[in-house]
Structure formats: structure tokens, C-alpha cells
Design a protein around this motif. Structure first.
Motif, PDB file in Angstrom:
ATOM      1  N   THR A 127       0.832  -1.195   0.000  1.00  0.00           N
ATOM      2  CA  THR A 127       0.000   0.000   0.000  1.00  0.00           C
ATOM      3  C   THR A 127       0.868   1.248   0.000  1.00  0.00           C
ATOM      4  N   ASP A 156      -3.209   2.152  -3.769  1.00  0.00           N
ATOM      5  CA  ASP A 156      -3.527   3.164  -2.776  1.00  0.00           C
ATOM      6  C   ASP A 156      -4.920   2.881  -2.231  1.00  0.00           C
ATOM      7  N   PRO A 157      -5.043   2.454  -0.982  1.00  0.00           N
ATOM      8  CA  PRO A 157      -6.370   2.108  -0.450  1.00  0.00           C
ATOM      9  C   PRO A 157      -7.303   3.301  -0.296  1.00  0.00           C
TER      10      PRO A 157
END
Length: 711
Positions: free
Chosen positions: A334, A453-454
């Protein structure tokens, strides 16, 4: 007038594809064909399972009735693919899985067969008789096939299978055809509305719906007996029913351990869900494929010392990623835009060790940007240490191109991708069907890294694969420590944690332009794109992207594109509303958008240039797959970046804003961001308080039954 939310239209966001490998249709259809082959394989596998439903014996009420209906189907009383998952088995070390040979991806046909003229005309006559638009005839004939006329007369609510048709419209059509026979309690209507609601849920991102939510929605659609409607849909094979153990119940059951042995164990509480077959099978296939990747022993390519040396020469975050990948089949990574340097270092290191390593991006623009990163990293590797791969295909592809076979290493004799390591960038954009095909396409022993990218918007299609995997904690997770630089990086990073901060922007990296109404928003947007940004920032209009919450409304993409075309490329729109030089957003398949420009048009169709490749869109597909592209929605823009972005927030867009939307839209700018601001305090409120809308999925429960939680 309110701005149309993006979910009200057919999703057009998503990954672009490399169309240089053939016609624009071939890649999209090859991808769909690959998914169809995968679904057929899943169905064959499920048909071999003989275990009956194991839990639910002590359920009562509607849930028990539904499960009884499923058991009746299993006993042969009515053909139905309805099924339910057994309770998760006790955790135990997983044996090395055996991979069943998979068929190769078939060559895509030249195009979908158009319905016969006679079929279209017969459907047109039925539509006219029922008062429905005759323009729907080709779509109806395509969806229902050669017997469309007979099916419509026998069941007028089959019209709901056509995209864009709503229940009240189908009701009017049915009343005109059936007369006194038509009523709200008609079983055909109840069944069709049930399926329609599940399809609408899929468009909103759900892979299944909980039973209470579905029955409530049926009641709101004037279905007198929602429970009977659900049972009818199950019995006729229109929907599948599942039961998943609740998390709290699972922990209690595990705590009992061997104490329950010899005693009648209490029935495990479950939630009952219903879903469409295609998404249910895809989610189960995805869980099986990921479990195989996690439980398989990675190939021993390169010694432990080699991996350690590769990690020692990398930055701290990249070293963590390399070390995690060295010993695990599945790793999650991430981070923001700057963190892409870490998977680039991983791919370069893996190739140095002799692995067939590839990266797959969501869009052609993402592919281009990552290829540049990889070239920078690879250039630092001593030439003597890099294996000779002159004849190897490019290391960076798009996900769509990889799955269709248009890009990447191709497939081996068993139909698996011919690679050792795959890094999937923009992982939040993976919907459940694409992820299932991807996971099942990996060979045994291959390593898979999902990187993304959360904080950005989730996939346009059903599922929340990356978020579900992060929550399930079934594999190592590496969080990047590399911050996005500059004022834009500081602004977007703050939004990611719910803070809309003022940032110092000495180079005019961030500019706020307040407006009073939608008309002023359109005027100022055109002024920024055509004059202010080129003059003050040095970014030409063709490198500036406008982003707005929806397609409709006084400042949606339609209104903005009309105003921008008039200023930047005026013309009569002689090619179906388009002129040479127009910027466009081309959707080769639902959920995917590729920016491009119009070149010309002829008898073959509309000629575009997309990502450096020529594309020809047939005339009959232009209206549904090509829009003007000076202004996009955030869903269409995700996975891409531009030197400058102008984000338009008219007052009527306030209700559609959320933290993921703002984070995604603001993050599309590389050098400059202008915000045309007309929502006042709704913007900081959305950033602080409005999260992503929840999606109902089954992936965490399916994984829990097969993979122990990572420590």
C-alpha cells in the motif's frame, strides 16, 4: 437540478487497454471470452461437488424456507444452480494444491453476431404493441435471442433484462400486452424484479445482497410477497442463495475447540445472502485461486542470499517488499503515487535474479509511468548482473491486455500465464471477475503482489477485492513509508486521513477558484483550461484534465464538454457529434475508459488515437462507447494522471462528495491543481465524515474457510 451521480450510469471508469495489437473490439472481446471460459471451468468444478448444505438445520422463518428451497432443488425437484457454502472447516496446514489444466485463452471473434433482421422486426412489432420504444428492438433481440418475440409475449417483464429499463416501464409494457391478466402479484413480475434488483446491486458494487435488504427492496417495488419472490428466483435458477458464518460466531466456535467434541455443537449463526450466478462463481473462484497462491510454495528462483543482497541494495520500504515477496506467494503493498518506486525496485531485482517478472497497470497511462520508473531503476543495475532478455516482451502491461493475451508473456501449455512474479498496480480497481481470472491464471509457485492506494475509489465493477484482502489479513502487508512530495502530495496525504489542510503553494501548485453557481463554474473552468493554466503554469490545454462528480447536471461532464469543445475545438460534430481533434473518452468495455482524440471517420466507423494506438469504433457502437473527454468523472480518471487537473465542485454536487472521491480527484494532478469551488463547507465535511459506501461481498468469509489469518 442535481448533478447525476456516477452510479446512475453504466460504469465507464477503469483500466484502458493497449489497442495496438488489433482492432478495438478484439481485446475487449478476448477479455470477455477469457472470463467466459473461466466461468465454464468454475461451473464444471462446482458440478463435481457432492457435499450438501451442512449448516442451517436450526434456522427458522424465511431463512429456513430459503434453505429448504435449495435442498429441494438439490434433490432434483427443480433444476437450479442454487448453493450454499458449508461452515468453515477447522484450520489446518494446507497441502500443496494441484492445478487443473486450464484451456488457453480463445482467439476473440471478429465481433458479436448481430441479431437477425427478422428477429429485430418481430421484436419491434411487439414493442410497438406494448407501447415501448421501438428503438430498443436491437438490444432486446440481442439479449433474448432469436425467440425474443415469443419470450416477451409469454413474459413481458423480460424487458427488464435490457440495460436502462426500469420496473415501472416494464409494468406499463406488461399491462398493454396482458391486459386483465397483468397484476402486481404476478410471479413473473416478482421474479424479474428480484433479478433486476440484484443487477442494480452489482452496478453499485455488491456481489450479493443480504436477505433482509433484498426483501425490503422488493416490498418498496410493490411486490406483495417478497419471500415468495425470492424463493421463486432461486427455484428457477435466476439467483443463488448462500449462508456465511458470522465473524463473532466463528471466534466463539474456535474458542470451544475440543470441548464440543462428543456433544451436539450449537448451530452457528449465519447471514443469508443472495446473488447473481456470474458474480457468485467469480468470487468463489477468486477465493480458491488466492488460497492456492497463498498455500503454494513459491518457486526457489534465486537463493535466500541473492534475495537478501537485492533487498540490501534497495531503500527501506522497497527492501521490506522484496523480503516479503522472497518467502510468500501473495503480498499486499500500500502507498501513494511515490510508492510505485518500490514495486519497480522489486521487478528490477526479480529480473536480476532471473525471474520472469511483470507488472500490470490499470491504464495505458499507468503502464507508461511505471515503465519509466522501471527504466530508471533498471539503469542502476550493473549490466553484467542483468540476465539477457532481449527477446522478452515488455515487463509492463495493462491488466486488460494481460488477460486478453494482447500484452505480456502469453500462456503456457496448461493455459497459465508464463511468468514467475506478477505485480498488479492500482489493485483497488480490480473487480471480482477480473481478479478471479487473474488469480486462476497464475501458475503454481508464482508470486503475486497486489499494490495500490487504499484511499482511492473502488472498482467500477462489483467487489472490493483489495480492501477485502487487507481486512482479511491472510498474507503479509507492506505499507510504504515514501510520502508523495510537494504541496500536492501534502494536500492529498491530508485528505487521506480526513483533513483538508491549507498548504503553502509558492509555485501556484494549488489554486482555489470560488464560484456562486453552476453557470459560473462552467465559465471559470473554460477560462482556466484555455487561458489561465497555460499562461500562468505553462501546461497546455491538451495536458489539462477537468474532473467533475457526475455526467448530468448544469456542471456535469456533458455541459462542461460542450463548453470546452466550443472554445477549444469548435465544429458541427459531423461524425456523430464528433469532429477531428476532439478529445474523447473511449470505453472499449464497461468499466474501462481510455482517453484519446478523434482522427477522422469513414464507412468503417470513427477513427481514434488512444494511448498512441489507432482505434476504429464501428458506427453502431459510437454512441454507447465514446464520449467527449475534456471533462471526466473521477471514476473515469482513476489510474491516470495529468500535468494539470481542474476539479469542478458545483453547489449541486455536494451530496455526491466523499473522502475517496476527493482523494481520487485531487490526486490526478502532477504539477498543478485548480479547484472550482462552489460547495462551501460540504467539501471539508465530506473529507472528514463521508466514507466509501459499503459493499456487500463474500470474499472474506470464503478466504477464512481456506486460509489461516496471518499473524
Amino acid at each position: 437540478m442535481s448533478t447525476e451521480p456516477e452510479t446512475t450510469e453504466t460504469p465507464e471508469a477503469g483500466a484502458g487497454a493497449d489497442d495496438a495489437a488489433g482492432s478495438d473490439r478484439s481485446e475487449a472481446e478476448a477479455e470477455l471470452a477469457a472470463q467466459q471460459v473461466e466461468r465454464e471451468r468454475i461451473e464444471r468444478r462446482k458440478a463435481e461437488k457432492e457435499a450438501p448444505i451442512a449448516s442451517g438445520a436450526k434456522l427458522s422463518g424465511t431463512a429456513a424456507d430459503l434453505l429448504a428451497a435449495v435442498r429441494a432443488v438439490e434433490s432434483g425437484q427443480k433444476p437450479s444452480p442454487a448453493s450454499s457454502e458449508p461452515a468453515p472447516a477447522p484450520r489446518r496446514p494446507a497441502a500443496e494444491p494441484v492445478r487443473a489444466p486450464q484451456p488457453s485463452v480463445p482467439v476473440a471473434p471478429a465481433g458479436p453476431a448481430a441479431p437477425a433482421r427478422e428477429a429485430v422486426e418481430s421484436v419491434r412489432a411487439v414493442l410497438a404493441e406494448g407501447g415501448a420504444p421501438e428503438t430498443l428492438a436491437p438490444q432486446v433481440a440481442t439479449v433474448l435471442g432469436e425467440r425474443a418475440e415469443g419470450e416477451l409475449r409469454a413474459d413481458p417483464w423480460q424487458l427488464l433484462r435490457v440495460s436502462g429499463v426500469r420496473p415501472e416501464q416494464a409494468d406499463g409494457f406488461a399491462r398493454a400486452l396482458l391486459g386483465a391478466e397483468c397484476g402486481p402479484d404476478d410471479e413473473r413480475r416478482a421474479r424479474a424484479v428480484t433479478v433486476w434488483l440484484l443487477e442494480q446491486a452489482a452496478l453499485a458494487g455488491h456481489t450479493a445482497l443480504e436477505l433482509p435488504a433484498l426483501t425490503t427492496a422488493l416490498a418498496q417495488r410493490s411486490v406483495p410477497d417478497p419471500d415468495a419472490a425470492v424463493q421463486s428466483a432461486i427455484a428457477e435458477g435466476e439467483a443463488l442463495v448462500f449462508q456465511d458464518a458470522l465473524d463473532d460466531a466463528t471466534s466463539v466456535q474456535e474458542a470451544k475447540g475440543e470441548e464440543a467434541e462428543g456433544e451436539e455443537a450449537e448451530e452457528r449463526p449465519v447471514r443469508v445472502l443472495l446473488g447473481l450466478e456470474r458474480y457468485a462463481l467469480a468470487e468463489e473462484s477468486l477465493a480458491d485461486g488466492l488460497a492456492r497462491v497463498i498455500n503454494s510454495v513459491p518457486k526457489e528462483d534465486g537463493s535466500a542470499a541473492d534475495w537478501e543482497r537485492a533487498a540490501a541494495s534497495a531503500t527501506r520500504s522497497a527492501a521490506e517488499l522484496i523480503n516479503a515477496v522472497a518467502g510468500h506467494g501473495l503480498v499486499l503493498h500500500t502507498g501513494g503515487e511515490a510508492s510505485r518506486a518500490e514495486p519497480a525496485a522489486l521487478v528490477a531485482a526479480a529480473r536480476t535474479l532471473g525471474l520472469r517478472a511483470y507488472a500490470a497497470a490499470h491504464t495505458p497511462d499507468g503502464r507508461r509511468r511505471f515503465a519509466a520508473l522501471l527504466a530508471d531503476v533498471g539503469g542502476a543495475v550493473p549490466e553484467g548482473d542483468m540476465p539477457a532478455q532481449e527477446d522478452a516482451p515488455p515487463a509492463v502491461v495493462t491488466v486488460a491486455g494481460l488477460l486478453s493475451g494482447a500484452e505480456g508473456p502469453g500462456r503456457d501449455a496448461d493455459g497459465a500465464l508464463d511468468l514467475d512474479l506478477l505485480v498488479v498496480l492500482d489493485a483497488p480497481q480490480l473487480d471480482v471477475e477480473a481478479a478471479a481470472v487473474l488469480a486462476e491464471s497464475l501458475p503454481d509457485g508464482a508470486r503475486l503482489v497486489l499494490s495500490g492506494d487504499p484511499g482511492v475509489l473502488w472498482s467500477a465493477g462489483p467487489g472490493r477485492v483489495f480492501a477485502d484482502l487487507l481486512a482479511a489479513r491472510v498474507c503479509p502487508q507492506v505499507a510504504s513509508r515514501t510520502p508523495d512530495p510537494g504541496p500536492l502530495g501534502e494536500l492529498v496525504s491530508g485528505i487521506g486521513i480526513g483533513e483538508l489542510n491549507q498548504v503553502d503553494a509558492p509555485g501556484k501548485e494549488v489554486v482555489i477558484v470560488p464560484v456562486r453557481d453552476a453557470g459560473e463554474a462552467v465559465h471559470r473552468t473554460v477560462q482556466l483550461v484555455a487561458d489561465s493554466v497555460p499562461r500562468a503554469i505553462g501546461v497546455p490545454a491538451e495536458q489539462t484534465q477537468v474532473i467533475t462528480p457526475g455526467h448530468g447536471g448544469a456542471a456535469g461532464t456533458r455541459a462542461l464538454n460542450a463548453a470546452l469543445k466550443e472554445r477549444l475545438n469548435p465544429g458541427p460534430g459531423r461524425f456523430g457529434g464528433f469532429d477531428p481533434g476532439d478529445r474523447v473518452a473511449y470505453s472499449p468495455a464497461p468499466g474501462r475508459t481510455v482517453p484519446g482524440r478523434v482522427v477522422t471517420a469513414d464507412a468503417d466507423g470513427l477513427h481514434l488515437e488512444c494511448a498512441g494506438a489507432p482505434v476504429v469504433v464501428p458506427k453502431e457502437r459510437v454512441e454507447q462507447s465514446v464520449r467527449h473527454g475534456w471533462a471526466l468523472t473521477a471514476h473515469q480518471a482513476v489510474g491516470q494522471r495529468w500535468p494539470a487537473a481542474v476539479v469542478v465542485l458545483p453547489g449541486d454536487a455536494a451530496q455526491s462528495l466523499s473522502r475517496p472521491w476527493v482523494y481520487t480527484a485531487f490526486g490526478r494532478a502532477e504539477r498543478h491543481l485548480s479547484v472550482v469551488h462552489g460547495v462551501e463547507q460540504a467539501l471539508p465535511r465530506a473529507v472528514a465524515e463521508v466514507f466509501a459506501k459499503p459493499r456487500t461481498t463474500r470474499l472474506p468469509a470464503l478466504l477464512k474457510a481456506q486460509v489461516p489469518t496471518a499473524g
